[in-house]
Design a protein around this motif. Structure first.
Motif, PDB file in Angstrom:
ATOM      1  N   GLU A 298      10.148  -0.763  -7.209  1.00 48.26           N
ATOM      2  CA  GLU A 298      10.834   0.509  -7.437  1.00 48.26           C
ATOM      3  C   GLU A 298      11.263   1.126  -6.106  1.00 48.26           C
ATOM      4  OE1 GLU A 298       8.610   2.044 -11.502  1.00 48.26           O
ATOM      5  OE2 GLU A 298       7.581   2.308  -9.581  1.00 48.26           O
ATOM      6  N   ILE A 299      10.386   1.040  -5.113  1.00 45.37           N
ATOM      7  CA  ILE A 299      10.726   1.527  -3.772  1.00 45.37           C
ATOM      8  C   ILE A 299      11.930   0.767  -3.224  1.00 45.37           C
ATOM      9  CG2 ILE A 299       9.910   1.664  -1.383  1.00 45.37           C
ATOM     10  CD1 ILE A 299       8.469   3.686  -3.020  1.00 45.37           C
ATOM     11  N   THR A 300      11.946  -0.551  -3.433  1.00 45.79           N
ATOM     12  CA  THR A 300      13.050  -1.370  -2.934  1.00 45.79           C
ATOM     13  C   THR A 300      14.362  -0.971  -3.609  1.00 45.79           C
ATOM     14  OG1 THR A 300      11.517  -3.212  -2.579  1.00 45.79           O
ATOM     15  CG2 THR A 300      13.864  -3.730  -2.549  1.00 45.79           C
ATOM     16  N   LYS A 301      14.321  -0.705  -4.907  1.00 47.84           N
ATOM     17  CA  LYS A 301      15.536  -0.295  -5.608  1.00 47.84           C
ATOM     18  C   LYS A 301      16.070   1.034  -5.083  1.00 47.84           C
ATOM     19  CE  LYS A 301      15.293  -2.744 -10.014  1.00 47.84           C
ATOM     20  NZ  LYS A 301      15.263  -2.635 -11.488  1.00 47.84           N
ATOM     21  N   PHE A 302      15.185   1.903  -4.616  1.00 44.84           N
ATOM     22  CA  PHE A 302      15.626   3.172  -4.033  1.00 44.84           C
ATOM     23  C   PHE A 302      16.374   2.952  -2.717  1.00 44.84           C
ATOM     24  CE2 PHE A 302      12.754   5.693  -6.794  1.00 44.84           C
ATOM     25  CZ  PHE A 302      13.608   6.741  -7.070  1.00 44.84           C
ATOM     26  N   GLY A 303      16.059   1.857  -2.017  1.00 47.06           N
ATOM     27  CA  GLY A 303      16.782   1.571  -0.780  1.00 47.06           C
ATOM     28  C   GLY A 303      15.905   1.372   0.436  1.00 47.06           C
ATOM     29  N   ILE A 304      14.634   1.019   0.231  1.00 42.26           N
ATOM     30  CA  ILE A 304      13.721   0.740   1.338  1.00 42.26           C
ATOM     31  C   ILE A 304      13.307  -0.722   1.249  1.00 42.26           C
ATOM     32  CG2 ILE A 304      11.526   1.296   2.446  1.00 42.26           C
ATOM     33  CD1 ILE A 304      11.660   4.062   1.186  1.00 42.26           C
ATOM     34  N   ALA A 305      13.609  -1.493   2.277  1.00 41.89           N
ATOM     35  CA  ALA A 305      13.236  -2.905   2.318  1.00 41.89           C
ATOM     36  C   ALA A 305      12.352  -3.150   3.527  1.00 41.89           C
ATOM     37  CB  ALA A 305      14.475  -3.800   2.371  1.00 41.89           C
ATOM     38  N   ARG A 306      11.609  -4.274   3.494  1.00 40.05           N
ATOM     39  CA  ARG A 306      10.708  -4.554   4.607  1.00 40.05           C
ATOM     40  C   ARG A 306      10.586  -6.050   4.846  1.00 40.05           C
ATOM     41  NH1 ARG A 306       4.381  -3.675   3.407  1.00 40.05           N
ATOM     42  NH2 ARG A 306       4.326  -4.641   5.462  1.00 40.05           N
ATOM     43  N   THR A 307      10.137  -6.380   6.049  1.00 40.82           N
ATOM     44  CA  THR A 307       9.676  -7.726   6.366  1.00 40.82           C
ATOM     45  C   THR A 307       8.178  -7.635   6.623  1.00 40.82           C
ATOM     46  OG1 THR A 307      10.034  -7.527   8.753  1.00 40.82           O
ATOM     47  CG2 THR A 307      11.899  -8.281   7.417  1.00 40.82           C
ATOM     48  N   PHE A 308       7.550  -8.798   6.824  1.00 40.18           N
ATOM     49  CA  PHE A 308       6.102  -8.840   6.970  1.00 40.18           C
ATOM     50  C   PHE A 308       5.712  -9.493   8.296  1.00 40.18           C
ATOM     51  CE2 PHE A 308       6.893  -8.422   2.504  1.00 40.18           C
ATOM     52  CZ  PHE A 308       5.881  -7.598   2.045  1.00 40.18           C
ATOM     53  N   GLN A 309       4.515  -9.127   8.766  1.00 36.01           N
ATOM     54  CA  GLN A 309       3.996  -9.707  10.006  1.00 36.01           C
ATOM     55  C   GLN A 309       3.907 -11.227   9.878  1.00 36.01           C
ATOM     56  OE1 GLN A 309       0.340  -7.922  11.260  1.00 36.01           O
ATOM     57  NE2 GLN A 309       0.009  -9.368  12.923  1.00 36.01           N
ATOM     58  N   ASN A 310       3.396 -11.694   8.748  1.00 32.79           N
ATOM     59  CA  ASN A 310       3.380 -13.121   8.437  1.00 32.79           C
ATOM     60  C   ASN A 310       4.589 -13.420   7.565  1.00 32.79           C
ATOM     61  OD1 ASN A 310       0.835 -13.564   9.740  1.00 32.79           O
ATOM     62  ND2 ASN A 310      -0.150 -12.617   7.968  1.00 32.79           N
TER      63      ASN A 310
ATOM     64  N   LEU B  95      17.077   1.923   4.562  1.00 34.74           N
ATOM     65  CA  LEU B  95      15.987   1.949   5.534  1.00 34.74           C
ATOM     66  C   LEU B  95      15.318   0.578   5.530  1.00 34.74           C
ATOM     67  CD1 LEU B  95      13.990   3.312   7.505  1.00 34.74           C
ATOM     68  CD2 LEU B  95      12.695   4.100   5.503  1.00 34.74           C
ATOM     69  N   LEU B  96      15.244  -0.040   6.703  1.00 35.20           N
ATOM     70  CA  LEU B  96      14.636  -1.358   6.853  1.00 35.20           C
ATOM     71  C   LEU B  96      13.387  -1.236   7.711  1.00 35.20           C
ATOM     72  CD1 LEU B  96      14.715  -4.453   6.548  1.00 35.20           C
ATOM     73  CD2 LEU B  96      16.221  -4.526   8.543  1.00 35.20           C
ATOM     74  N   LEU B  97      12.259  -1.713   7.188  1.00 36.52           N
ATOM     75  CA  LEU B  97      10.996  -1.697   7.918  1.00 36.52           C
ATOM     76  C   LEU B  97      10.707  -3.106   8.430  1.00 36.52           C
ATOM     77  CD1 LEU B  97      10.890   0.903   6.143  1.00 36.52           C
ATOM     78  CD2 LEU B  97       8.428   0.591   6.003  1.00 36.52           C
ATOM     79  N   LEU B  98      10.555  -3.235   9.731  1.00 36.26           N
ATOM     80  CA  LEU B  98      10.300  -4.534  10.366  1.00 36.26           C
ATOM     81  C   LEU B  98       8.880  -4.538  10.918  1.00 36.26           C
ATOM     82  CD1 LEU B  98      13.636  -4.954  12.397  1.00 36.26           C
ATOM     83  CD2 LEU B  98      13.114  -5.830  10.101  1.00 36.26           C
ATOM     84  N   ASP B  99       8.062  -5.459  10.425  1.00 34.51           N
ATOM     85  CA  ASP B  99       6.666  -5.560  10.861  1.00 34.51           C
ATOM     86  C   ASP B  99       6.542  -6.670  11.898  1.00 34.51           C
ATOM     87  OD1 ASP B  99       3.933  -5.510  11.154  1.00 34.51           O
ATOM     88  OD2 ASP B  99       3.489  -5.540   9.015  1.00 34.51           O
TER      89      ASP B  99
ATOM     90  N   THR C 264       5.930   1.658   1.431  1.00 36.49           N
ATOM     91  CA  THR C 264       6.622   0.689   0.570  1.00 36.49           C
ATOM     92  C   THR C 264       5.930   0.455  -0.769  1.00 36.49           C
ATOM     93  OG1 THR C 264       5.493  -1.162   1.690  1.00 36.49           O
ATOM     94  CG2 THR C 264       7.659  -0.493   2.532  1.00 36.49           C
ATOM     95  N   GLY C 265       4.903   1.226  -1.084  1.00 37.34           N
ATOM     96  CA  GLY C 265       4.304   1.157  -2.401  1.00 37.34           C
ATOM     97  C   GLY C 265       3.220   0.119  -2.586  1.00 37.34           C
ATOM     98  N   VAL C 266       2.863  -0.595  -1.529  1.00 38.07           N
ATOM     99  CA  VAL C 266       1.757  -1.547  -1.638  1.00 38.07           C
ATOM    100  C   VAL C 266       0.449  -0.788  -1.854  1.00 38.07           C
ATOM    101  CG1 VAL C 266       0.462  -3.374  -0.450  1.00 38.07           C
ATOM    102  CG2 VAL C 266       2.954  -3.248  -0.211  1.00 38.07           C
ATOM    103  N   TYR C 267       0.283   0.325  -1.130  1.00 45.20           N
ATOM    104  CA  TYR C 267      -0.853   1.223  -1.320  1.00 45.20           C
ATOM    105  C   TYR C 267      -0.335   2.586  -1.762  1.00 45.20           C
ATOM    106  CZ  TYR C 267      -3.448  -2.009   1.795  1.00 45.20           C
ATOM    107  OH  TYR C 267      -4.014  -3.100   2.374  1.00 45.20           O
ATOM    108  N   LYS C 268      -1.077   3.232  -2.643  1.00 44.32           N
ATOM    109  CA  LYS C 268      -0.824   4.643  -2.931  1.00 44.32           C
ATOM    110  C   LYS C 268      -1.701   5.459  -2.001  1.00 44.32           C
ATOM    111  CE  LYS C 268      -0.898   8.192  -6.500  1.00 44.32           C
ATOM    112  NZ  LYS C 268      -1.173   8.518  -7.919  1.00 44.32           N
ATOM    113  N   PRO C 269      -1.122   6.378  -1.229  1.00 43.97           N
ATOM    114  CA  PRO C 269      -1.930   7.162  -0.293  1.00 43.97           C
ATOM    115  C   PRO C 269      -3.078   7.883  -0.993  1.00 43.97           C
ATOM    116  CG  PRO C 269       0.408   7.546   0.081  1.00 43.97           C
ATOM    117  CD  PRO C 269       0.299   6.757  -1.174  1.00 43.97           C
ATOM    118  N   THR C 270      -4.219   7.944  -0.313  1.00 43.71           N
ATOM    119  CA  THR C 270      -5.347   8.719  -0.826  1.00 43.71           C
ATOM    120  C   THR C 270      -4.959  10.182  -0.970  1.00 43.71           C
ATOM    121  OG1 THR C 270      -6.828   7.201   0.352  1.00 43.71           O
ATOM    122  CG2 THR C 270      -7.776   9.273  -0.446  1.00 43.71           C
TER     123      THR C 270
END
Length: 253
Positions: A74-86, A172-176, A50-56
């Motif tokens: 930018e990732i979200t605009k492409f169509g990837i959304a997420r929720t967070f553990q907290n 694509l929805l990412l659920l943490d 989701t773009g929080v980290y850029k892979p090494t």
């Protein structure tokens, strides 16, 4: 063509490898689980996708486009959304306002239009209101639209966070850890809810979850991480009987 594909994504922090050579593939409308013990690297994997980290090293592909290293918005605009553990809500705003704000990612009007309230802006504002109310109805919160979000029970706050993610129109929805803090009844209802939003919104879902009943009950395929390394992948029945997975979770005598 896979909806999402990672090619050996790796994340290192000051010499410590949190995730190593992770390959994940998700197709349209799939519900995929990403599981493993605490500290296995699951949330780090989410953060790379989701773009929080850029892979090494390694690449992230969405609809066959390289999105590695793009910013979260930018990732979200492409169509990837997420929720967070907290859970991350605007606690002092109403349930409805939380969803309305999430819709602004797709707002077409410019600053001038919003300041002078042009007819185009007012029309778009009405459309966002109607869309937000429809989303709240879809997640069973429309009767609580005027309630302050911090006053919602924990399970309903989770649903509101998912509604906010859906407002960005993801594929694509990412659920943490969506079942974190839920009682057994809420966890059981969550399984049906996840299937419902997959079918209604025609999306794929990747979820991190420690609640094995939820994982085995709703996921169609599962990836297992341990110390940042993929130790198993496959169908739920095979995963829960895999000796490496059992050892990772329970240890050995």
């Amino acid at each position: 063509m896979a909806l999402l594909r990672t090619d050996k994504i790796t994340m290192q922090f000051s010499g410590l490898t949190a995730v190593l050579d992770l390959n994940i593939e998700i197709n349209d409308r799939e519900i995929i689980g990403l599981i493993g013990p605490n500290g296995a690297g699951k949330t780090t994997a989410f953060n790379m996708i989701t773009g929080v980290y850029k892979p090494t090293k390694g690449q992230v592909y969405y609809n066959d486009k390289d999105v590695t290293g793009l910013k979260p918005h930018e990732i979200t605009k492409f169509g990837i959304a997420r929720t967070f553990q907290n859970i991350r809500l605007f606690k002092e705003l109403t349930v409805l306002d939380n969803v309305i704000i999430a819709n602004h990612l797709r707002l077409k009007s410019n600053l001038f239009g919003s300041v002078v309230r042009t007819p185009g802006y007012r029309k778009e504002e009405q459309q966002i209101y109607e869309k937000s109310m429809a989303l709240l109805k879809d997640v069973g919160l429309d009767d609580l639209k005027d309630e302050k979000s911090s006053n919602l029970p924990y399970g309903k706050q989770r649903r509101l966070e998912i509604a906010r993610a859906l407002a960005t129109d993801p594929k694509l929805l990412l659920l943490d850890e969506p079942a974190a803090g839920m009682n057994p009844q809420e966890s059981h209802e969550l399984m049906g809810f996840i299937r419902e939003i997959r079918d209604k919104f025609d999306i794929a879902i990747l979820m991190i979850e420690h609640h094995m009943q939820v994982v085995m009950g709703v996921c169609e395929r599962i990836y297992v991480l341990d110390y940042g390394v993929t130790i198993a992948e496959g169908l739920p029945d095979a995963i829960q009987n895999d000796p490496k997975v059992i050892e990772a979770y329970l240890g050995v005598d």
